[in-house]
Design a protein around this motif. Structure first.
Motif, mmCIF file in Angstrom:
data_model
loop_
_atom_site.group_PDB
_atom_site.id
_atom_site.type_symbol
_atom_site.label_atom_id
_atom_site.label_comp_id
_atom_site.label_asym_id
_atom_site.label_seq_id
_atom_site.Cartn_x
_atom_site.Cartn_y
_atom_site.Cartn_z
ATOM 1 N N ALA A 242 34.827 17.158 9.152
ATOM 2 C CA ALA A 242 33.590 17.821 8.742
ATOM 3 C C ALA A 242 32.426 16.833 8.765
ATOM 4 N N ILE A 243 32.679 15.632 8.270
ATOM 5 C CA ILE A 243 31.638 14.601 8.264
ATOM 6 C C ILE A 243 31.278 14.215 9.700
ATOM 7 N N ALA A 244 32.271 14.006 10.541
ATOM 8 C CA ALA A 244 32.057 13.560 11.916
ATOM 9 C C ALA A 244 31.481 14.657 12.815
ATOM 10 N N SER A 245 31.561 15.907 12.377
ATOM 11 C CA SER A 245 31.120 17.022 13.227
ATOM 12 C C SER A 245 29.635 16.989 13.533
ATOM 13 N N GLY A 246 28.844 16.403 12.635
ATOM 14 C CA GLY A 246 27.404 16.404 12.833
ATOM 15 C C GLY A 246 26.750 17.714 12.428
ATOM 16 N N LEU A 247 27.557 18.650 11.929
ATOM 17 C CA LEU A 247 27.012 19.934 11.487
ATOM 18 C C LEU A 247 26.331 19.764 10.136
ATOM 19 N N PRO A 248 25.285 20.542 9.875
ATOM 20 C CA PRO A 248 24.641 20.444 8.561
ATOM 21 C C PRO A 248 25.576 20.906 7.452
ATOM 22 N N ASP A 249 25.398 20.355 6.268
ATOM 23 C CA ASP A 249 26.257 20.711 5.133
ATOM 24 C C ASP A 249 26.239 22.199 4.830
ATOM 25 N N ASP A 250 25.119 22.878 5.109
ATOM 26 C CA ASP A 250 25.024 24.305 4.786
ATOM 27 C C ASP A 250 25.529 25.217 5.908
#
Length: 85
Positions: free
Chosen positions: A12-20
């Motif tokens: 999840a951290i490495a995905s680069g997706l925003p937290d929301d």
């Protein structure tokens, strides 16, 4: 020797997706997976929510088992491959 599978939180951290970013928006996840996470206490409905959980804790959630964890991991990998910086 095999390489250990990354934790879902690390993906999840490495995905680069925003937290929301909603987990429902990840490719290939069905309501079976997302509902199990939503029903957790506290609810896990975004990529940011997932970052605070270990794989061991996730598979202890009611209705969430190893196969569903692997689907979440695959979806995070697929999403990160399509993420733009």
């Amino acid at each position: 020797m095999t390489t250990p599978t990354p934790q879902a939180a690390d993906l999840a951290i490495a995905s680069g997706l925003p937290d929301d970013h909603s987990l429902k928006g990840l490719p290939g996840l069905t309501f079976h997976v997302t509902n199990s996470l939503r029903d957790a206490t506290p609810s896990i409905v975004t990529v940011g929510d997932l970052k605070g959980w270990t794989d061991a804790a996730l598979v202890q959630l009611p209705g969430f088992r190893a196969a569903r964890l692997e689907k979440v991991k695959a979806a995070l990998i697929a999403a990160s491959n399509g993420a733009t910086s």
